[in-house]
Write a protein that holds these residues in place. Structure first.
Motif, PDB file in Angstrom:
ATOM      1  N   ILE A 350       0.855  -1.182   0.000  1.00 56.97           N
ATOM      2  CA  ILE A 350       0.000   0.000   0.000  1.00 56.97           C
ATOM      3  C   ILE A 350       0.896   1.239   0.000  1.00 56.97           C
ATOM      4  CG2 ILE A 350      -1.722   1.310   1.298  1.00 56.97           C
ATOM      5  CD1 ILE A 350      -2.799  -1.298   2.382  1.00 56.97           C
ATOM      6  N   GLY A 351       0.760   2.065  -1.010  1.00 57.08           N
ATOM      7  CA  GLY A 351       1.628   3.226  -1.173  1.00 57.08           C
ATOM      8  C   GLY A 351       2.956   2.907  -1.817  1.00 57.08           C
ATOM      9  N   ARG A 352       3.221   1.622  -2.113  1.00 61.07           N
ATOM     10  CA  ARG A 352       4.480   1.216  -2.759  1.00 61.07           C
ATOM     11  C   ARG A 352       4.180   0.308  -3.954  1.00 61.07           C
ATOM     12  NH1 ARG A 352       5.109   0.178   2.725  1.00 61.07           N
ATOM     13  NH2 ARG A 352       6.542   1.548   3.860  1.00 61.07           N
ATOM     14  N   ARG A 353       3.181   0.634  -4.727  1.00 58.89           N
ATOM     15  CA  ARG A 353       2.771  -0.215  -5.841  1.00 58.89           C
ATOM     16  C   ARG A 353       3.930  -0.410  -6.815  1.00 58.89           C
ATOM     17  NH1 ARG A 353      -1.744   1.892  -9.944  1.00 58.89           N
ATOM     18  NH2 ARG A 353       0.044   3.163 -10.599  1.00 58.89           N
ATOM     19  N   PRO A 354       4.219  -1.658  -7.219  1.00 57.83           N
ATOM     20  CA  PRO A 354       5.285  -1.893  -8.201  1.00 57.83           C
ATOM     21  C   PRO A 354       4.991  -1.187  -9.516  1.00 57.83           C
ATOM     22  CG  PRO A 354       4.657  -3.934  -7.104  1.00 57.83           C
ATOM     23  CD  PRO A 354       3.660  -2.897  -6.687  1.00 57.83           C
ATOM     24  N   ASP A 355       6.047  -0.885 -10.265  1.00 60.27           N
ATOM     25  CA  ASP A 355       5.909  -0.076 -11.475  1.00 60.27           C
ATOM     26  C   ASP A 355       5.358  -0.860 -12.662  1.00 60.27           C
ATOM     27  OD1 ASP A 355       6.902   2.150 -10.140  1.00 60.27           O
ATOM     28  OD2 ASP A 355       8.983   1.600 -10.581  1.00 60.27           O
ATOM     29  N   THR A 356       5.864  -2.058 -12.891  1.00 59.23           N
ATOM     30  CA  THR A 356       5.491  -2.805 -14.089  1.00 59.23           C
ATOM     31  C   THR A 356       4.399  -3.828 -13.776  1.00 59.23           C
ATOM     32  OG1 THR A 356       7.143  -4.548 -13.759  1.00 59.23           O
ATOM     33  CG2 THR A 356       7.859  -2.550 -14.904  1.00 59.23           C
ATOM     34  N   SER A 357       3.725  -4.282 -14.847  1.00 60.56           N
ATOM     35  CA  SER A 357       2.659  -5.269 -14.673  1.00 60.56           C
ATOM     36  C   SER A 357       3.200  -6.580 -14.128  1.00 60.56           C
ATOM     37  CB  SER A 357       1.943  -5.507 -16.011  1.00 60.56           C
ATOM     38  OG  SER A 357       1.326  -4.322 -16.460  1.00 60.56           O
ATOM     39  N   ASN A 358       4.348  -7.013 -14.647  1.00 61.43           N
ATOM     40  CA  ASN A 358       4.924  -8.277 -14.175  1.00 61.43           C
ATOM     41  C   ASN A 358       5.280  -8.209 -12.694  1.00 61.43           C
ATOM     42  OD1 ASN A 358       4.701  -9.525 -16.662  1.00 61.43           O
ATOM     43  ND2 ASN A 358       6.746  -8.926 -17.328  1.00 61.43           N
ATOM     44  N   GLN A 360       3.822  -6.302 -10.497  1.00 62.31           N
ATOM     45  CA  GLN A 360       2.564  -6.271  -9.754  1.00 62.31           C
ATOM     46  C   GLN A 360       1.976  -7.676  -9.629  1.00 62.31           C
ATOM     47  OE1 GLN A 360       0.170  -3.454 -11.884  1.00 62.31           O
ATOM     48  NE2 GLN A 360       1.567  -1.758 -11.489  1.00 62.31           N
ATOM     49  N   ILE A 361       1.990  -8.434 -10.731  1.00 55.75           N
ATOM     50  CA  ILE A 361       1.471  -9.799 -10.687  1.00 55.75           C
ATOM     51  C   ILE A 361       2.244 -10.627  -9.680  1.00 55.75           C
ATOM     52  CG2 ILE A 361       1.248 -11.939 -12.021  1.00 55.75           C
ATOM     53  CD1 ILE A 361       0.646 -10.206 -14.470  1.00 55.75           C
ATOM     54  N   LEU A 362       3.579 -10.522  -9.722  1.00 57.87           N
ATOM     55  CA  LEU A 362       4.409 -11.293  -8.793  1.00 57.87           C
ATOM     56  C   LEU A 362       4.129 -10.900  -7.349  1.00 57.87           C
ATOM     57  CD1 LEU A 362       6.702 -13.301  -8.307  1.00 57.87           C
ATOM     58  CD2 LEU A 362       8.321 -11.410  -8.582  1.00 57.87           C
ATOM     59  N   ALA A 363       4.022  -9.601  -7.105  1.00 59.78           N
ATOM     60  CA  ALA A 363       3.825  -9.126  -5.734  1.00 59.78           C
ATOM     61  C   ALA A 363       2.478  -9.581  -5.174  1.00 59.78           C
ATOM     62  CB  ALA A 363       3.925  -7.602  -5.695  1.00 59.78           C
ATOM     63  N   ALA A 678      -8.728  -8.795  -0.595  1.00 60.42           N
ATOM     64  CA  ALA A 678      -9.244  -7.925  -1.657  1.00 60.42           C
ATOM     65  C   ALA A 678      -9.072  -6.457  -1.278  1.00 60.42           C
ATOM     66  CB  ALA A 678     -10.715  -8.243  -1.919  1.00 60.42           C
ATOM     67  N   HIS A 679      -9.335  -6.113  -0.019  1.00 61.80           N
ATOM     68  CA  HIS A 679      -9.181  -4.722   0.428  1.00 61.80           C
ATOM     69  C   HIS A 679      -7.725  -4.268   0.319  1.00 61.80           C
ATOM     70  CE1 HIS A 679      -9.623  -1.070   2.776  1.00 61.80           C
ATOM     71  NE2 HIS A 679      -8.668  -1.492   3.584  1.00 61.80           N
ATOM     72  N   LEU A 680      -6.799  -5.105   0.767  1.00 60.57           N
ATOM     73  CA  LEU A 680      -5.389  -4.741   0.701  1.00 60.57           C
ATOM     74  C   LEU A 680      -4.923  -4.593  -0.748  1.00 60.57           C
ATOM     75  CD1 LEU A 680      -3.980  -7.075   3.500  1.00 60.57           C
ATOM     76  CD2 LEU A 680      -4.453  -4.620   3.654  1.00 60.57           C
ATOM     77  N   PHE A 681      -5.384  -5.478  -1.625  1.00 58.86           N
ATOM     78  CA  PHE A 681      -5.033  -5.373  -3.054  1.00 58.86           C
ATOM     79  C   PHE A 681      -5.589  -4.083  -3.650  1.00 58.86           C
ATOM     80  CE2 PHE A 681      -6.889  -5.992  -7.309  1.00 58.86           C
ATOM     81  CZ  PHE A 681      -5.715  -6.043  -8.055  1.00 58.86           C
ATOM     82  N   LEU A 682      -6.851  -3.770  -3.376  1.00 64.18           N
ATOM     83  CA  LEU A 682      -7.460  -2.561  -3.936  1.00 64.18           C
ATOM     84  C   LEU A 682      -6.758  -1.310  -3.431  1.00 64.18           C
ATOM     85  CD1 LEU A 682     -11.192  -3.621  -3.559  1.00 64.18           C
ATOM     86  CD2 LEU A 682     -10.011  -3.225  -5.728  1.00 64.18           C
ATOM     87  N   ARG A 683      -6.388  -1.293  -2.159  1.00 60.14           N
ATOM     88  CA  ARG A 683      -5.685  -0.137  -1.607  1.00 60.14           C
ATOM     89  C   ARG A 683      -4.311   0.029  -2.246  1.00 60.14           C
ATOM     90  NH1 ARG A 683      -6.838   4.012   0.394  1.00 60.14           N
ATOM     91  NH2 ARG A 683      -5.310   4.030   2.075  1.00 60.14           N
ATOM     92  N   ALA A 684      -3.622  -1.084  -2.471  1.00 57.60           N
ATOM     93  CA  ALA A 684      -2.271  -1.008  -3.020  1.00 57.60           C
ATOM     94  C   ALA A 684      -2.291  -0.667  -4.501  1.00 57.60           C
ATOM     95  CB  ALA A 684      -1.538  -2.330  -2.786  1.00 57.60           C
ATOM     96  N   GLN A 685      -3.189  -1.288  -5.274  1.00 58.48           N
ATOM     97  CA  GLN A 685      -3.167  -1.152  -6.724  1.00 58.48           C
ATOM     98  C   GLN A 685      -3.954   0.049  -7.228  1.00 58.48           C
ATOM     99  OE1 GLN A 685      -1.370  -2.690  -8.813  1.00 58.48           O
ATOM    100  NE2 GLN A 685      -2.278  -2.194 -10.797  1.00 58.48           N
ATOM    101  N   LEU A 686      -5.124   0.315  -6.650  1.00 56.88           N
ATOM    102  CA  LEU A 686      -6.026   1.330  -7.190  1.00 56.88           C
ATOM    103  C   LEU A 686      -6.372   2.435  -6.199  1.00 56.88           C
ATOM    104  CD1 LEU A 686      -8.488  -1.164  -8.919  1.00 56.88           C
ATOM    105  CD2 LEU A 686      -6.716   0.187 -10.051  1.00 56.88           C
ATOM    106  N   ASP A 687      -5.910   2.301  -4.959  1.00 53.85           N
ATOM    107  CA  ASP A 687      -6.221   3.268  -3.912  1.00 53.85           C
ATOM    108  C   ASP A 687      -7.728   3.355  -3.664  1.00 53.85           C
ATOM    109  OD1 ASP A 687      -5.453   4.988  -1.904  1.00 53.85           O
ATOM    110  OD2 ASP A 687      -5.603   6.789  -3.159  1.00 53.85           O
ATOM    111  N   TYR A 688      -8.404   2.204  -3.798  1.00 50.09           N
ATOM    112  CA  TYR A 688      -9.824   2.117  -3.472  1.00 50.09           C
ATOM    113  C   TYR A 688      -9.980   1.408  -2.136  1.00 50.09           C
ATOM    114  CZ  TYR A 688     -10.861   3.062  -8.445  1.00 50.09           C
ATOM    115  OH  TYR A 688     -10.944   3.606  -9.682  1.00 50.09           O
TER     116      TYR A 688
END
Length: 731
Positions: A350-358, A360-363, A678-688
Motif C-alpha cells: 500500500i503506497g508502494r505499488r510496483p511499477d510494471t505489470s509483471n 505487480q502480478i508477482l507481488a 481484496a481490500h489490501l489489493f485494492l488499496r495497493a493497486q487502485l487506492d480504493y
C-alpha cells in the motif's frame, strides 16, 4: 489375488458397496469438472484463433504473402451495448486474399454478415441499424470466421478510392497468427491469462472434490484397517494387502472415471452456453485432445491407488498398528506464519505499488498464495481453537463432548471441510475486488448521462474538422432526442480541450455547470470525461478565457446527443454514421466503453459464484460421508452410551456439532480473509477502499451453507439404527 480383491470390492457387504458407490460418485464429480476445465481451455484457444483474421489491419503487406493486395479498414460499432465488428475491404486484383467464412470479396455495394447480425438486422428498424451499412446483403459469414455464435460481424465491399480516403491500409495477406502470440494484435483474448483463470477455477473446484474422494476413501477406515490387520496376522504380506487395497480403489476409480466422461458429455451443451470469455463457445470448440483423454483416463485411477496406499499405510507397517491409537499432538501456532506473512506482504505494498505489470502480478499473486496456503495450514489450529471455546462455554453434554473430541483431533475435523478454504477464499476475494472496481470504474447507471448521451469526436487524423452546417439538422427532430450540443475545438493543452458556453451548459443542466461569473467552460469532448469513473453525475468545469462570441467561428470538436430512450439513441447514432462515414471512431457513449471492460469482470464474478455454489454442497457431501464413516467406526461406544442412559438426541447433537463447527468456522475465516486480501489489493493497486459485497453474495453463501447442513442432517437418522443394544451385544 486380484480376483479376490475384486470380489471384496463388489461383494463385500453393505459397507463395501456403500464405499464403492461414494468413491465412484466423488471420482465422477472430479473427472467431470476436470474434463470441463480442459475442454474450456481448448475452447478458449480455438475461439482465440478465429479472432486472428480481424487483426489483418495490423499486418501490412510483406514479401511473405501473395502479390495481390486489398484495402482493409476495421472499425468498431455498437448496437444497444453490443459491439459490432465492421470490416470494409476493396480488392485490388482478381486474386486478392479473401477473409475466412466468405466465398469471395464483396463487391462495392455488397456485404456479408454473421448469422447473429443478420437476425438482428431483420428484427430491428432500419433507421436504428440497417441504414448504417450501404448496399445489399450478399450472404452469410461462415462459422470458420466467427469467434462465437453470438458474434456481430459485417464485411462490407467499398470502392478502393473511398477506403484510401478513409485511412485504410494495404495488405496482401489475411492475419492467421494467434492473438496470444501477436504483440500488435488489438482483437482477441489473452489466452495465457484466461488459461490461468480457468486453472484457478479448476483448482478451486477440484480441491473440495479431492477432499471428498479422500474422505470417501477413509469411509469405515477403522473397520477396513481391522480387516486388513487380521489378514496380516494370518499370513498376508504387506504387498498383498497393498494389492487388495489398490484393486478396491482402482475398481471404484475406473467406474467413476467412465461415469465422469459420461457426465462431461451430458453437460457439454450447457457449457457451450456459458460465456466464459464474454461470448459463447461453439459446441465443437469444447473438445478434448487425445492427450487430455489419456491423461485423465490413466491418471485418475493411478491417483486413486496412491490415495489408497496412503490411507492404509499404518496397516502396511504393522498388523498391530491399528490397535495403537493415541491422541495426536495438537497443532502449533506456527501454522499461522504463512497467513500473517501473506497479509503483511499485501499491506506493505500500500503506497508502494510496483511499477510494471509483471512486478505487480508477482507481488500480489505471492501474497494471495501465501494467505491461501496459510489458511489451509492453519485450519487445524483454528479448528482446535474453536473446539476449545465450544467446550469451555458448553452448557450441555453434547457441546462438551463435541468440543473435547474436536480439540483432541482437530486435523480430522478440519480435513473434511478443507476443500471449502480455496473456494470461499477465491470467491470472497474476487467478489470484493470486482464489486469495488465495477462500482468505481464499471458501467455507469443506465439512467446516468454517461449512458444516455452519445458523442462523436473528430480527431486530427480524420481530416478537416466539420462546421456546424455539416451536422445533420434532423438530429434534433428525432423523437426521444432531448438535446444536440456542438463542442468547439479549444486550445491544445493537457486536460479538457473542448469549449462550450456556460449558457448552453445551464440550458442542458445534465452535463455540469460553470463557475460563477464564467462565460465559457473548458470541457471534455464528450461532456463526461473521467467523472464517469466516479459515482457522481454533476461537475463544475473550469472557466476558459476564450470569449463566448468567438466560439461560433471555431471548428467542431465533437457532437454530443442526449436521449431519453434507446431507440432514439440508435437512430441518432445511425444518422451520425451516415453523415460522417470517415471518422476513425464511430459514435458511442462512455457507458458502452466502460461496459466492455466491466463485462469480462462480471463473467469472472459469475465463475467465482459457480465455484462457491458447487463447493459448498460438495463440502456438505464430504462432511456427510465423514459423519457416516465416523458413526460406523464409533457405533459400539455410542451404543454403550445409550445403554448408560444418554439420550439419542444428545448423541445427535454431538455428531451435528462435530460437523457444523468446522464448517461454519472455515466459512467465516475463509470469507473474512478473502475480503481482507481484496481490500489490501485494492488499496495497493487502485487506492480504493473495499465496498461491501452485494446482498446476493451473502444469500448465496447462506444458501450453500443451508444445503450443506441439510446434507449433514440426512446422516443423523443412522444413529438410531447403528447404536441399538444389539450393536453392543454383537460387537
Amino acid at each position: 489375488m486380484t480376483t479376490f480383491a475384486v470380489r471384496l470390492a463388489l461383494a463385500g457387504g453393505r459397507e463395501a458397496a456403500a464405499r464403492l458407490v461414494i468413491i465412484a460418485a466423488a471420482v465422477t464429480l472430479g473427472v467431470g469438472m476436470l474434463l470441463a476445465t480442459l475442454a474450456g481451455m481448448n475452447a478458449v484457444g480455438a475461439q482465440n484463433l478465429r479472432y486472428a483474421w480481424l487483426n489483418t489491419m495490423t499486418a501490412p503487406s510483406s514479401t511473405q504473402g501473395s502479390g495481390a493486395e486489398l484495402w482493409w479498414l476495421a472499425r468498431k460499432d455498437y448496437y444497444r451495448g453490443e459491439s459490432i465488428g465492421r470490416i470494409e475491404v476493396a480488392g485490388l486484383a482478381a486474386d486478392s486474399p479473401v477473409p475466412p467464412g466468405i466465398p469471395h470479396l464483396p463487391a462495392d455495394g455488397e456485404y456479408y454478415v454473421s448469422p447473429a447480425l443478420a437476425k438482428l438486422l431483420d428484427s430491428v428498424p432500419a433507421a436504428e441499424l440497417g441504414d448504417r451499412f450501404p448496399g445489399r446483403r450478399a450472404g452469410i459469414i461462415g462459422d470458420a470466421a466467427l469467434p462465437s455464435p453470438d458474434s456481430l460481424i459485417i464485411v462490407i465491399g467499398r470502392p478502393p478510392a473511398t477506403l484510401e480516403e478513409l485511412g485504410a491500409v494495404r495488405v496482401n495477406q489475411i492475419m492467421a497468427t494467434d492473438p496470444s502470440d501477436c504483440t500488435r494484435c488489438i482483437v482477441g483474448i489473452n489466452q495465457d491469462g484466461m488459461a490461468l483463470i480457468l486453472s484457478v477455477v479448476a483448482a478451486a473446484l477440484l480441491f473440495p472434490v479431492l477432499m471428498f474422494i479422500g474422505t470417501a476413501t477413509r469411509l469405515a477406515a477403522a473397520r477396513r484397517e481391522q480387516r486388513f490387520a487380521a489378514m496380516r496376522l494370518i499370513g498376508a504380506t504387506p504387498r498383498q494387502i497393498a494389492h487388495i487395497s489398490a484393486v478396491e480403489s482402482t475398481v471404484a476409480a475406473l467406474i467413476g472415471t467412465a461415469a465422469g466422461f459420461l457426465l462431461f458429455a451430458a453437460v457439454r451443451p450447457a457449457l457451450a452456453l456459458a460465456p466464459f470469455t464474454g461470448e459463447r463457445f461453439f459446441r465443437a470448440d469444447l473438445a478434448l485432445t487425445p492427450l487430455d483423454v489419456l491423461a485423465v483416463a490413466l491418471g485418475i485411477p493411478a491417483g486413486a491407488v496412491v490415495a489408497a496406499w496412503l490411507a492404509l499405510r499404518r496397516v502396511q507397517i504393522s498388523p498391530l498398528g491399528v490397535t495403537r491409537r493415541v491422541t495426536p499432538r495438537p497443532p502449533g501456532a506456527w501454522r499461522l506464519v504463512p497467513l500473517v506473512a501473506g497479509v503483511a506482504e499485501l499491506a506493505w505494498f500500500i503506497g508502494r505499488r510496483p511499477d510494471t505489470s509483471n512486478q505487480q502480478i508477482l507481488a500480489y499473486l505471492t501474497g494471495f498464495v501465501l494467505i491461501l496456503t496459510g489458511l489451509v495450514l492453519a485450519g487445524p489450529w483454528l479448528t482446535m481453537l474453536g473446539a476449545r471455546v465450544l467446550a469451555g462455554r458448553a452448557r450441555r453434554p453434547a457441546a462438551l463432548i463435541a468440543g473435547r473430541r474436536l480439540a483432541d483431533n482437530p486435523k480430522a475435523g478440519f480435513r473434511s471441510v478443507s476443500g471449502l478454504i480455496v473456494a470461499l477464499f477465491i470467491t470472497a476475494a474476487a467478489t470484493g475486488a470486482i464489486t469495488t472496481y465495477v462500482a468505481n470504474r464499471g458501467e455507469p447507471r443506465t439512467d446516468s448521462v454517461a449512458a444516455t448521451s452519445l458523442s462523436l469526436n473528430f480527431w486530427a487524423e480524420d481530416g478537416p474538422q466539420p462546421t456546424a452546417a455539416d451536422v445533420p439538422a434532423g438530429l434534433a427532430s428525432i423523437p426521444g432526442v432531448s438535446s444536440v450540443t456542438l463542442v468547439r475545438q479549444g486550445p491544445e493543452a493537457p486536460g479538457p480541450t473542448g469549449l462550450v458556453t456556460c449558457a448552453e451548459l445551464a440550458r442542458l443542466q445534465v452535463f455540469g455547470a460553470c463557475p460563477p461569473g464564467a462565460a465559457v467552460a473548458a470541457v471534455w469532448h464528450d461532456l463526461i470525461g473521467p467523472r464517469a469513473f466516479s459515482l457522481r453525475d454533476t461537475i463544475e468545469w473550469d472557466a476558459s478565457p476564450v470569449p463566448a462570441a468567438s466560439l461560433e467561428t471555431l471548428p467542431v470538436q465533437s457532437v454530443v446527443v442526449n436521449t431519453t430512450d434507446r431507440a432514439a439513441f440508435e437512430r441518432a447514432r445511425t444518422m451520425l454514421i451516415r453523415a460522417f462515414p470517415a471518422t476513425q471512431w464511430f459514435p458511442s457513449s462512455v457507458g458502452e466503453w466502460e461496459a466492455d471492460s466491466a463485462r469480462l469482470l462480471v463473467q469472472f464474478q459469475q465463475l467465482a459464484n459457480v465455484i462457491m455454489l458447487c463447493s459448498l454442497p460438495i463440502a456438505g457431501c464430504s462432511l456427510a460421508v465423514s459423519v457416516a464413516g465416523g458413526l460406523s467406526d464409533r457405533k459400539r461406544p455410542f451404543s454403550l452410551l445409550r445403554l448408560t442412559g444418554v439420550q439419542l438426541n444428545t448423541l445427535r447433537g454431538v455428531v451435528a456439532l462435530e460437523a457444523v463447527v468446522p464448517l461454519l468456522l472455515v466459512a467465516a475465516v475463509a470469507i473474512g480473509m478473502g475480503l481482507l486480501a481484496a481490500h489490501l489489493f485494492l488499496r495497493a493497486q487502485l487506492d480504493y477502499s473495499l465496498l461491501a459485497p452485494p446482498p446476493s453474495f451473502y444469500a448465496m453463501v447462506a444458501g450453500g451453507l443451508v444445503v450443506s447442513l441439510v446434507i449433514i442432517g440426512t446422516t443423523l437418522p443412522l444413529l438410531r439404527r447403528l447404536t441399538g443394544p444389539e450393536t453392543a451385544r454383537n460387537e
